[in-house]
Every structure is written in structure tokens, then in C-alpha cells.
Design a protein around this motif. Structure first.
Motif, PDB file in Angstrom:
ATOM      1  N   VAL A  74       0.822  -1.204   0.018  1.00 28.85           N
ATOM      2  CA  VAL A  74       0.032  -0.250  -0.035  1.00 28.85           C
ATOM      3  C   VAL A  74       1.097   1.130  -0.148  1.00 28.85           C
ATOM      4  O   VAL A  74       0.685   2.302  -0.948  1.00 28.85           O
ATOM      5  CB  VAL A  74      -0.938   0.095   1.253  1.00 28.85           C
ATOM      6  N   ALA A  75       1.980   1.446   0.975  1.00 23.96           N
ATOM      7  CA  ALA A  75       2.853   2.430   0.872  1.00 23.96           C
ATOM      8  C   ALA A  75       3.443   2.804  -0.326  1.00 23.96           C
ATOM      9  O   ALA A  75       3.792   3.742  -0.661  1.00 23.96           O
ATOM     10  CB  ALA A  75       3.586   2.446   2.108  1.00 23.96           C
ATOM     11  N   TRP A  76       4.018   1.911  -0.970  1.00 24.78           N
ATOM     12  CA  TRP A  76       4.864   2.083  -2.163  1.00 24.78           C
ATOM     13  C   TRP A  76       4.025   2.246  -3.175  1.00 24.78           C
ATOM     14  O   TRP A  76       4.598   2.995  -4.129  1.00 24.78           O
ATOM     15  CB  TRP A  76       5.835   0.603  -2.311  1.00 24.78           C
ATOM     16  N   THR A  77       2.828   1.671  -3.357  1.00 27.06           N
ATOM     17  CA  THR A  77       1.934   2.164  -4.426  1.00 27.06           C
ATOM     18  C   THR A  77       1.482   3.414  -4.356  1.00 27.06           C
ATOM     19  O   THR A  77       1.560   4.074  -5.091  1.00 27.06           O
ATOM     20  CB  THR A  77       0.688   1.057  -4.531  1.00 27.06           C
ATOM     21  N   GLY A  78       1.208   3.920  -3.010  1.00 24.58           N
ATOM     22  CA  GLY A  78       0.839   5.440  -3.001  1.00 24.58           C
ATOM     23  C   GLY A  78       2.049   6.298  -3.122  1.00 24.58           C
ATOM     24  O   GLY A  78       1.676   7.364  -3.893  1.00 24.58           O
ATOM     25  N   ALA A  79       3.374   5.999  -2.876  1.00 24.95           N
ATOM     26  CA  ALA A  79       4.361   6.710  -3.183  1.00 24.95           C
ATOM     27  C   ALA A  79       4.721   6.750  -4.543  1.00 24.95           C
ATOM     28  O   ALA A  79       4.976   7.854  -5.032  1.00 24.95           O
ATOM     29  CB  ALA A  79       5.733   6.115  -2.417  1.00 24.95           C
ATOM     30  N   ALA A  80       4.346   5.637  -5.479  1.00 26.69           N
ATOM     31  CA  ALA A  80       4.495   5.845  -7.026  1.00 26.69           C
ATOM     32  C   ALA A  80       3.629   6.780  -7.575  1.00 26.69           C
ATOM     33  O   ALA A  80       3.945   7.465  -8.472  1.00 26.69           O
ATOM     34  CB  ALA A  80       4.454   4.246  -7.534  1.00 26.69           C
ATOM     35  N   VAL A  81       2.316   6.446  -6.955  1.00 27.62           N
ATOM     36  CA  VAL A  81       1.298   7.302  -7.778  1.00 27.62           C
ATOM     37  C   VAL A  81       1.533   8.863  -7.332  1.00 27.62           C
ATOM     38  O   VAL A  81       1.103   9.796  -8.135  1.00 27.62           O
ATOM     39  CB  VAL A  81      -0.091   6.899  -7.109  1.00 27.62           C
ATOM     40  N   SER A  82       1.769   9.232  -6.101  1.00 24.90           N
ATOM     41  CA  SER A  82       2.190  10.395  -5.821  1.00 24.90           C
ATOM     42  C   SER A  82       3.350  11.249  -6.468  1.00 24.90           C
ATOM     43  O   SER A  82       3.198  12.133  -7.081  1.00 24.90           O
ATOM     44  CB  SER A  82       2.598  10.434  -4.306  1.00 24.90           C
ATOM     45  N   ALA A  83       4.484  10.248  -6.794  1.00 23.12           N
ATOM     46  CA  ALA A  83       5.230  10.543  -7.697  1.00 23.12           C
ATOM     47  C   ALA A  83       4.859  11.358  -8.895  1.00 23.12           C
ATOM     48  O   ALA A  83       5.441  11.933  -9.609  1.00 23.12           O
ATOM     49  CB  ALA A  83       6.455   9.717  -7.609  1.00 23.12           C
ATOM     50  N   LEU A  84       4.037  10.400  -9.564  1.00 25.46           N
ATOM     51  CA  LEU A  84       3.466  10.618 -11.225  1.00 25.46           C
ATOM     52  C   LEU A  84       2.838  11.944 -10.980  1.00 25.46           C
ATOM     53  O   LEU A  84       3.009  12.742 -11.914  1.00 25.46           O
ATOM     54  CB  LEU A  84       2.728   9.346 -11.350  1.00 25.46           C
ATOM     55  N   LEU A  85       2.072  12.053  -9.883  1.00 24.12           N
ATOM     56  CA  LEU A  85       1.132  13.456 -10.102  1.00 24.12           C
ATOM     57  C   LEU A  85       2.199  14.618  -9.507  1.00 24.12           C
ATOM     58  O   LEU A  85       1.732  15.609 -10.150  1.00 24.12           O
ATOM     59  CB  LEU A  85       0.108  13.312  -8.721  1.00 24.12           C
ATOM     60  N   VAL A  86       3.183  14.392  -9.014  1.00 22.11           N
ATOM     61  CA  VAL A  86       4.157  15.700  -8.612  1.00 22.11           C
ATOM     62  C   VAL A  86       4.860  15.788  -9.904  1.00 22.11           C
ATOM     63  O   VAL A  86       5.084  16.926 -10.202  1.00 22.11           O
ATOM     64  CB  VAL A  86       5.374  15.075  -7.547  1.00 22.11           C
ATOM     65  N   MET A  99      -8.404  12.535 -11.223  1.00 22.76           N
ATOM     66  CA  MET A  99      -9.332  12.203 -10.527  1.00 22.76           C
ATOM     67  C   MET A  99      -9.005  10.842  -9.855  1.00 22.76           C
ATOM     68  O   MET A  99      -9.122  10.343  -8.505  1.00 22.76           O
ATOM     69  CB  MET A  99     -10.481  12.349 -11.029  1.00 22.76           C
ATOM     70  N   LEU A 100      -9.005   9.998 -10.532  1.00 23.70           N
ATOM     71  CA  LEU A 100      -8.604   8.319 -10.042  1.00 23.70           C
ATOM     72  C   LEU A 100      -7.402   8.376  -9.411  1.00 23.70           C
ATOM     73  O   LEU A 100      -7.449   7.588  -8.104  1.00 23.70           O
ATOM     74  CB  LEU A 100      -8.579   7.529 -11.455  1.00 23.70           C
ATOM     75  N   ALA A 101      -6.282   9.142  -9.808  1.00 20.89           N
ATOM     76  CA  ALA A 101      -5.061   9.010  -8.991  1.00 20.89           C
ATOM     77  C   ALA A 101      -5.096   9.630  -7.564  1.00 20.89           C
ATOM     78  O   ALA A 101      -4.846   8.984  -6.699  1.00 20.89           O
ATOM     79  CB  ALA A 101      -4.020   9.646  -9.837  1.00 20.89           C
ATOM     80  N   PHE A 102      -5.886  10.694  -7.559  1.00 25.52           N
ATOM     81  CA  PHE A 102      -5.875  11.268  -6.040  1.00 25.52           C
ATOM     82  C   PHE A 102      -7.158  10.440  -5.325  1.00 25.52           C
ATOM     83  O   PHE A 102      -6.654  10.481  -4.125  1.00 25.52           O
ATOM     84  CB  PHE A 102      -6.409  12.749  -6.207  1.00 25.52           C
ATOM     85  N   LEU A 103      -8.081   9.811  -5.639  1.00 24.34           N
ATOM     86  CA  LEU A 103      -8.798   9.123  -5.140  1.00 24.34           C
ATOM     87  C   LEU A 103      -8.336   7.952  -4.672  1.00 24.34           C
ATOM     88  O   LEU A 103      -8.413   7.439  -3.401  1.00 24.34           O
ATOM     89  CB  LEU A 103     -10.110   8.747  -5.823  1.00 24.34           C
ATOM     90  N   LEU A 104      -7.471   7.301  -5.302  1.00 24.63           N
ATOM     91  CA  LEU A 104      -6.731   6.241  -4.747  1.00 24.63           C
ATOM     92  C   LEU A 104      -5.683   6.468  -3.731  1.00 24.63           C
ATOM     93  O   LEU A 104      -5.520   5.726  -2.836  1.00 24.63           O
ATOM     94  CB  LEU A 104      -5.642   5.519  -5.953  1.00 24.63           C
ATOM     95  N   LEU A 105      -4.937   7.867  -3.869  1.00 18.72           N
ATOM     96  CA  LEU A 105      -4.137   8.103  -2.744  1.00 18.72           C
ATOM     97  C   LEU A 105      -4.821   8.366  -1.644  1.00 18.72           C
ATOM     98  O   LEU A 105      -4.660   7.937  -0.200  1.00 18.72           O
ATOM     99  CB  LEU A 105      -3.625   9.259  -2.939  1.00 18.72           C
ATOM    100  N   TRP A 106      -6.189   8.937  -1.580  1.00 23.94           N
ATOM    101  CA  TRP A 106      -7.057   9.197  -0.439  1.00 23.94           C
ATOM    102  C   TRP A 106      -7.417   7.789   0.153  1.00 23.94           C
ATOM    103  O   TRP A 106      -7.446   7.700   1.444  1.00 23.94           O
ATOM    104  CB  TRP A 106      -8.281   9.889  -0.762  1.00 23.94           C
ATOM    105  N   GLY A 107      -7.858   6.872  -0.704  1.00 26.90           N
ATOM    106  CA  GLY A 107      -8.207   5.556  -0.321  1.00 26.90           C
ATOM    107  C   GLY A 107      -7.188   4.738   0.712  1.00 26.90           C
ATOM    108  O   GLY A 107      -7.340   4.186   1.710  1.00 26.90           O
ATOM    109  N   LEU A 108      -5.859   4.911  -0.041  1.00 20.32           N
ATOM    110  CA  LEU A 108      -4.943   4.140   0.434  1.00 20.32           C
ATOM    111  C   LEU A 108      -4.304   4.676   1.798  1.00 20.32           C
ATOM    112  O   LEU A 108      -4.170   3.790   2.729  1.00 20.32           O
ATOM    113  CB  LEU A 108      -3.846   4.086  -0.554  1.00 20.32           C
TER     114      LEU A 108
END
Length: 482
Positions: A74-86, A99-108
Motif C-alpha cells: 500500500v505504501a509503495w503504491t501510494g508513493a509511486a502514484v504520488s510521484a507521478l502526480l508531482v 481524479m482516479l489517481a487522487f482518489l486512490l491516494l485518499w483511499g490508500l
């Protein structure tokens, strides 16, 4: 739809999306580094036991099963998606992608927070969740920023600042008589490199700082809703004040996230007026899809309804601080430092191989060695160090602190990695104990004479010497000392 499309606020959207994603990146990296030792299968407060006793208080992926491997996924998936958004990659596509990326971060991250117990019981956790949910509906580069979401971010900034201002005025008298900063820099949870110097500023300046804080938190927030350029000026005041707090202390990502959220009120034109060399920020937008308009309006209506509870809390004489009114962490109450401690106590943990020669364990952020200059860690969050501060205030911490001492007796490597110095270099001590010390900043003269940032004196014992043989058989907690 001029009422819906906020053209001229592209920089605000960029700062909000990339900035919030950057904070999520830090939060997920922090979870990967600290969560297993603190809350993992063999942690101080194991999540499996927590779920077995009481169950999570909100949605979480770990409700049916927890493992350290799943947590790290969960943590590394969240970090990877966060990095893509940055990096802005999802924002370059259609609006549903960020929208899906941020909702995924919120849920994780909500999955982590909802089982994080006391180690995740901080106001900036719910702030990050609320901001991340709202960021999901800011759209992509293909459409203009939606004005309703920017307004909700401004409302969030208002709640942050005005809530903090009201909790102070309703709380400790030192905020009303303007003396709070006589103590705050010395007794705050985790001082930074400049905190000693801030503490030694002249007292009349401290009083002016407090007065300026009241103006920033009780008056300026209303101006965030004013027409431009007044709103941009108000946001600049909030940002400048938060940067002052960044320099003077370590409050994890609270100040940085507040700065990012305040940018919702900053127009492109205002930035160009101050920095004319930056050029035009606004790209060529396409038409806003009907589905995106419907989703944004529905989410805005939901968040408006949920705002009833924090709005009522702002007006209440019994104002709650850092509280969530629903299990989704949306529409929260914020505020900090309603009371200021006048004296600083620290818990010093020591180990011994023979019960005679005692050596001190040192933490990464909290004060320990009086000669060590305080370090800057924010926006990274040192969770164990923060709980040690609460423990020194007299909070009951047997449920995690005695297990922490037992981990030291076992020379548990994940636990030792949370510390700066293991005085036994991986060897297991025979005894550990916890002593109480009173800390104060050295004066200018003392600093010149000794080189020490702190002057400390013994003030008592919190936990008598423990061994593995006896530690599990008797109650070693001594209770309050203040």
C-alpha cells in the motif's frame, strides 16, 4: 460557463495538485519506513491485535487482513502514484485520470490512518485526507480549474486559520495577554535549528508576533473570499506566516500543506504582477465535459453539507480541536496549541549491561544530548519522537511505551532504526529505564561558555529499571510526576 470555469487560476491548480501529491509522497514514504516497527505484526501497537479487539473506526483495506507485506505494498503504491502526480503526468491526460489517481491516494492513506491508532492521531492526517479528496476534482490541463472546488479549498484554508485562531482565544490566557511566545519556542513538540534563536528574541517582539498571529488567523481568513487582488494578498499573508512557522519549528507537513491550500486564493495575474518574468500560465483549455461538471457539482454539494459540522464547531464555546465528524475524514475541524506549556520535560531512556553504567538512547528529533543542535525534519513526520513529547506532558503511554522498552531489551532492529543512537551498537542491554529531566534553553552566556543548547536537570523517574526476566511480570509505570 464563467461561473464554473476559474480561468486565471492555473498556477493555483498546479500548486494544489503537485503540492498535495508531494505531501502524500512524504506520508507514504514515512509509512513504509516507520509503520512496521510502530504498528506492524511485531510492532509496539500491532494492528492485528487492534483489529481483533475493537476493529477499525473507518474504511480500511486492512479490515479483514493485515500483514507488513500488504502495508508496504500500500505504501509503495501510494508513493509511486504520488510521484507521478508531482511530475504532472496524470494531469496531462483527461480529467478522470488525475481524479482516479487522487482518489486512490485518499483511499490508500485512509486505510493506514484508520488503523494507525495513537501514532496517526494528528490533525494533519485528516487534513491531508480532506485535501487529497478535494484535489481529485481539480481537473486536468485539458479543462479550466473548476471554481467550486477552488472555493472549497479557500473554505478549508479559512477553517484551518480561523479555527486555530479561535482555539487560542478560547484557550490559554497567554494568547490573550500576548505572552505565548515567551514559552512556545522552548516547549514546542520538536524545536528546529532556529528555535533557540527565536526564543531569545526580545519579549516586546514576541508580543508583536502574537498580535500579528491573531490578525493573520482571526481577520485575514475572511479576506480570502474577497475579490482579487485582495484575496491574493490575504493568501500571501497566510503563506508568509506559515513560512515563519516552518523556520521556527518542526510540525511535520502541517505548515507546508497550509501553504499549498492557501494558494487556492492566488490568481495568476497577482503572481505575474509580482514576478512579471514568469509569463502566462494559462494553457489553451478545451470545453469542460458535461460529466465532469456534474461530478464536480455533486461533490461540491456533498462537501457543503458536510461543512455544517465544522462550521458549527467554529461557533461553539466548546470548540473541538483536530476532530473528524465522519469516518471518511471529510469536513474536519482544525486548530492547534490552545494551551501552551510553561516548562519542558523530556523522557530520557537509558540502558545498562550491568545496572551500574547507564548509557542514553538518542532519538532523531526530540531533545536529548544538551550539546546537540536541534535538527530540521519537517515536513517528514517522526512519529515516535512526537509521542515521546506527549508522554513527557504526562499522557498515559503504557500501551506503547513499555513495549518500546521491551524492544530495546531485545535489541529489536526495526525499533532501533527509529532512533538516532543505539549506545550498545546492536547488543542487547540487560536493563533499561526511563528518567525525567527538566529542560530549558541555555542563555547566550551559557551557550558561549559551554556550547550547549539546553540546560537540563533530573526531575524524577518514570520507569524503574526493567529486565526481560522481570519486565513482563510486574507493573513498572510510575504515573504522573508534574
Amino acid at each position: 460557463m464563467d461561473w464554473f470555469n476559474a480561468e486565471g487560476f492555473e498556477l493555483a491548480r498546479q500548486v494544489l495538485q503537485r503540492g498535495i501529491a508531494a505531501i502524500y509522497l512524504i506520508a507514504f514514504l514515512s509509512a513504509a519506513a516507520q509503520f512496521p516497527a510502530l504498528l506492524g505484526e511485531h510492532g509496539l501497537l500491532p494492528v492485528p491485535k487492534y483489529l481483533g479487539w475493537s476493529g477499525a473506526r473507518g474504511p480500511t483495506l486492512f479490515r479483514r487482513h493485515y500483514s507488513d507485506r500488504l502495508l508496504l505494498a500500500v505504501a509503495w503504491t501510494g508513493a509511486a502514484v504520488s510521484a507521478l502526480l508531482v511530475a504532472g503526468l496524470p494531469q496531462a491526460g483527461p480529467s478522470w485520470l488525475p481524479m482516479l489517481a487522487f482518489l486512490l491516494l485518499w483511499g490508500l492513506y485512509m486505510s493506514i490512518v484508520n488503523v494507525g491508532q495513537t501514532f496517526y492521531a494528528f490533525g494533519w492526517e485528516t487534513l491531508l485526507l480532506e485535501a487529497g479528496f478535494m484535489a481529485a476534482f481539480l481537473g486536468s490541463h485539458q479543462v479550466a480549474p473548476p471554481y467550486p472546488i477552488l472555493l472549497l479549498f479557500i473554505w478549508l484554508a479559512f477553517r484551518l486559520e480561523f479555527g486555530a485562531g479561535m482555539i487560542k482565544m478560547r484557550g490559554d490566557r497567554c494568547w490573550r495577554d500576548l505572552t505565548a511566545l515567551y514559552y512556545h519556542h522552548e516547549t514546542q513538540p520538536m524545536p528546529g535549528p532556529a528555535s533557540w534563536f527565536f526564543h531569545h528574541l526580545p519579549k516586546p517582539l514576541h508580543r508583536l508576533e502574537v498580535l500579528g498571529n491573531h490578525i493573520t488567523q482571526l481577520v485575514v481568513p475572511f479576506l480570502l473570499f474577497a475579490p482579487q487582488p485582495v484575496a491574493s494578498v490575504a493568501a500571501a499573508v497566510v503563506i508568509a506566516t506559515q513560512l515563519w512557522l516552518v523556520i521556527s519549528g518542526n510540525f511535520a507537513w502541517l505548515n507546508w500543506l497550509t501553504i499549498i491550500i492557501a494558494f487556492a486564493a492566488v490568481s495568476d495575474r497577482a503572481v505575474q504582477a509580482v514576478l512579471p518574468g514568469l509569463g502566462d500560465f494559462t494553457p489553451e483549455y478545451g470545453p469542460t465535459p458535461a460529466w465532469f461538471t456534474v461530478v464536480v457539482l455533486a461533490v461540491s454539494a456533498l462537501l457543503l453539507v458536510l461543512s455544517y459540522w465544522p462550521a458549527r464547531n467554529l461557533l461553539s464555546r466548546h470548540q473541538l480541536m483536530n476532530s473528524s465528524f465522519n469516518r471518511w475524514h471529510l469536513g474536519n475541524a482544525y486548530g492547534a496549541f490552545g494551551s501552551i506549556t510553561r516548562q519542558r520535560y523530556e523522557i530520557i531512556v537509558e540502558g545498562s549491561l550491568d545496572g551500574v553504567d547507564w548509557r542514553e538512547y538518542e532519538f532523531k528529533g526530540k531533545p536529548g544530548d544538551p550539546a546537540r543542535m536541534p535538527r530540521q525534519f519537517a515536513p517528514y513526520h517522526l512519529r515516535l519522537d512526537w509521542l515521546m513529547w506527549f508522554l513527557a506532558l504526562g499522557s498515559r503511554g503504557e500501551n506503547w511505551f513499555i513495549p518500546f522498552l521491551r524492544k530495546l531489551l531485545e535489541a529489536d532492529r526495526p525499533t532501533l532504526r527509529l532512533l538516532r543512537v543505539d549506545p550498545f551498537d546492536g547488543e542487547a542491554p540487560k536493563y533499561v529505564r526511563a528518567r525525567i529531566f527538566h529542560y530549558r534553553y541555555s542563555t547566550w552566556a551559557e551557550k558561549r561558555a559551554t556550547g550547549q543548547w539546553w540546560i537540563r536537570r533530573p526531575a524524577g523517574v518514570l520507569v524503574q529499571p526493567l529486565t526481560l526476566a522481570r519486565g513482563s511480570q510486574r507493573r513498572a509505570w510510575l504515573g504522573d510526576w508534574s
